[in-house]
Design a protein around this motif. Structure first.
Motif, PDB file in Angstrom:
ATOM      1  N   ALA A  28      75.015  86.146  21.184  1.00 53.30           N
ATOM      2  CA  ALA A  28      75.129  85.353  22.406  1.00 53.30           C
ATOM      3  C   ALA A  28      76.529  84.758  22.542  1.00 53.30           C
ATOM      4  O   ALA A  28      77.076  84.667  23.657  1.00 53.30           O
ATOM      5  CB  ALA A  28      74.078  84.240  22.409  1.00 53.30           C
ATOM      6  N   TYR A  29      77.125  84.359  21.426  1.00 51.90           N
ATOM      7  CA  TYR A  29      78.475  83.790  21.423  1.00 51.90           C
ATOM      8  C   TYR A  29      79.482  84.818  21.930  1.00 51.90           C
ATOM      9  O   TYR A  29      80.332  84.523  22.770  1.00 51.90           O
ATOM     10  CB  TYR A  29      78.825  83.350  20.007  1.00 51.90           C
ATOM     11  CG  TYR A  29      80.103  82.556  19.873  1.00 51.90           C
ATOM     12  CD1 TYR A  29      80.096  81.176  20.009  1.00 51.90           C
ATOM     13  CD2 TYR A  29      81.309  83.179  19.597  1.00 51.90           C
ATOM     14  CE1 TYR A  29      81.266  80.433  19.878  1.00 51.90           C
ATOM     15  CE2 TYR A  29      82.486  82.452  19.465  1.00 51.90           C
ATOM     16  CZ  TYR A  29      82.451  81.075  19.607  1.00 51.90           C
ATOM     17  OH  TYR A  29      83.607  80.344  19.487  1.00 51.90           O
ATOM     18  N   THR A  30      79.374  86.050  21.417  1.00 55.58           N
ATOM     19  CA  THR A  30      80.300  87.108  21.817  1.00 55.58           C
ATOM     20  C   THR A  30      80.059  87.520  23.263  1.00 55.58           C
ATOM     21  O   THR A  30      81.005  87.694  24.039  1.00 55.58           O
ATOM     22  CB  THR A  30      80.152  88.327  20.897  1.00 55.58           C
ATOM     23  OG1 THR A  30      80.198  87.910  19.533  1.00 55.58           O
ATOM     24  CG2 THR A  30      81.263  89.330  21.143  1.00 55.58           C
ATOM     25  N   LEU A  31      78.793  87.690  23.638  1.00 55.03           N
ATOM     26  CA  LEU A  31      78.472  88.084  25.003  1.00 55.03           C
ATOM     27  C   LEU A  31      78.912  87.013  25.994  1.00 55.03           C
ATOM     28  O   LEU A  31      79.475  87.318  27.059  1.00 55.03           O
ATOM     29  CB  LEU A  31      76.965  88.332  25.135  1.00 55.03           C
ATOM     30  CG  LEU A  31      76.474  88.849  26.490  1.00 55.03           C
ATOM     31  CD1 LEU A  31      77.076  90.219  26.789  1.00 55.03           C
ATOM     32  CD2 LEU A  31      74.950  88.920  26.523  1.00 55.03           C
ATOM     33  N   GLY A  32      78.685  85.738  25.645  1.00 54.77           N
ATOM     34  CA  GLY A  32      79.100  84.648  26.521  1.00 54.77           C
ATOM     35  C   GLY A  32      80.600  84.610  26.727  1.00 54.77           C
ATOM     36  O   GLY A  32      81.086  84.243  27.801  1.00 54.77           O
TER      37      GLY A  32
END
Length: 446
Positions: A28-32
């Protein structure tokens, strides 16, 4: 610092960063980091250049970006350190000045982005709430203080806020796809603006434009030290997020040119808002304004986390004052670095419109990407370097470096001259700061 040094510091009573990030949180951190507000305007610009074949531009850009993404994934599995690119460069060349330039270039990109996004959030909040009596600068300041507070509170809190914002961002894109699916098949998805058709030159130009929709994966490397099992978690988070982002981007692009002819999409002030207005006129306009706030806030949050961990990592190696490497015993966050960066971000926000400066620092990121790719090539061949949990063939970083240098050359040659000039000024200022600070106790990257 090495794993042994971190463990020794913890055993001696010195607080260290908390390992609390799992695979889903890092995904989620990378996608965000990638699903920022940029995609909401980029589709229109790309349609003007690529026509209905805009989806192909995202596909080619993903391949180009994935080369560097794979290099970052490999390095994250080898060296899970808070310093990110600065640590990798320091370990490779052992040149404090080069490490300083790379670290502060990444930091400058993040901090200018946070300052710029604080103004965007303020403008959108005023539109959303219709409260013109409140000065935008006060809303910007409040937003910055909120983000700094979350980052100080802990990495867990930062991750939960990121997950919330990422879900909202992704929902906005999925909503576009869902309401536009009935229009699929109504447009020729290979129609281009020119008569030359789809060739290598056409795809290259499309990749150059859409490549920047994937910038954000580099933030992941800076929180590797706070991941559970980083040798596995970092590669999984980066690669899975880039693949999901590609699917979303391509589906949104197909939907956009199916609902709105690409000629009109290219001139629309808000391309996806125009798509929603035609495909779902019943949807209130304020919903996309709210989604924009979440998207911009998320990007600001991740940039602040990245800058604070980068500052912490550089301080722990003697490149910045040691006080910036302190960790709060309760929150387990680099609180001094977070506070120092808060002052810098506020100063940048008060400086006014710095969008040109933000564009200039994006150019510096391309140069950093090239350095990181070359560093991986060198480290792969250095005797005694420990392998990571995820290794890639030498061709991957080699091609990644070439792609980044080609993109950098194209942006300098074909873009607005002010951005390269500002980038050169930023580098000169960073170099002068090094002469002023003169780090004397630089530790080896172990």
């Amino acid at each position: 610092m090495s794993e042994r040094a971190l463990a020794a510091g913890d055993a001696a009573g010195e607080p260290t960063l908390r390992r609390s990030i799992g695979p889903f949180q890092l995904f989620a951190y990378t996608l965000g980091g990638m699903l920022g507000a940029g995609i909401y305007g980029l589709v229109g610009r790309a349609a003007g250049q690529l026509g209905s074949a805009v989806w192909l531009g995202f596909a080619v850009a993903m391949v180009a970006a994935l080369l560097t993404g794979l290099s970052y994934a490999s390095l994250g599995s080898r060296y899970p350190r808070a310093g990110g690119a600065a640590y990798v460069v320091h370990r490779t060349w052992h040149r404090p000045l080069l490490t300083w330039m790379v670290g502060l270039a990444v930091m400058a990109s993040g901090l200018t982005s946070v300052a710029t996004q604080s103004r965007v959030v303020a403008e959108n909040l005023l539109r959303l709430a219709d409260i013109p009596a409140i000065p935008p600068v006060l809303l910007s300041l409040g937003f910055i203080l909120l983000i700094a507070g979350v980052v100080f509170r802990g990495i867990r809190e930062s991750m939960w806020m990121n997950i919330l914002c990422t879900v909202v961002e992704a929902t906005g894109l999925v909503l576009v796809i869902a309401v536009g699916i009935p229009w699929w098949g109504s447009a020729d998805l290979l129609e281009t603006p020119g008569a030359e058709g789809i060739g290598a030159s056409f795809l290259l130009q499309g990749a150059i434009l859409t490549f920047f929709a994937f910038i954000g994966f580099e933030d992941t490397l800076n929180v590797a030290e706070e991941c559970h099992d980083p040798h596995r978690t970092v590669p999984l988070g980066i690669i899975s997020a880039m693949l999901v982002a590609t699917v979303l981007y391509m589906a949104v692009a197909i939907t956009a040119v199916s609902v709105v002819p690409w000629q009109e999409l290219a001139t629309a002030p808000g391309p996806l808002a125009e798509v929603m207005e035609r495909a779902a006129p019943w949807l209130p306009n304020w919903i996309y304004v709210a989604i924009t706030v979440f998207a911009v806030a998320n990007t600001a949050l991740l940039n602040y986390v990245t800058a604070s961990r980068l500052t912490y990592g550089m301080a722990r190696h003697g490149l910045l004052p040691g006080v910036l490497g302190r960790v709060h015993p309760r929150t387990r966050t680099p609180h001094v670095a977070i506070g120092a960066l808060l002052l810098v971000v506020i100063a940048l926000m008060l400086a006014g419109d710095i969008t040109q400066l933000a564009s200039a620092t994006v150019l510096l990121l391309l140069a950093v990407f090239a350095c990181v790719n070359i560093a991986l090539l060198i480290l792969q061949r250095r005797p005694g370097e420990p392998p990571g949990g995820f290794e890639v063939p030498a061709a991957v970083p080699a091609l990644g470096a070439l792609v980044c240098l080609a993109l950098l050359g194209n942006r300098v040659a074909a873009g607005d001259w002010r951005a390269p000039a500002l980038a050169a000024v930023v580098l000169a200022v960073i170099g002068l700061l090094y002469l002023v600070v003169r780090p004397r106790n630089v530790l080896p990257a172990s």
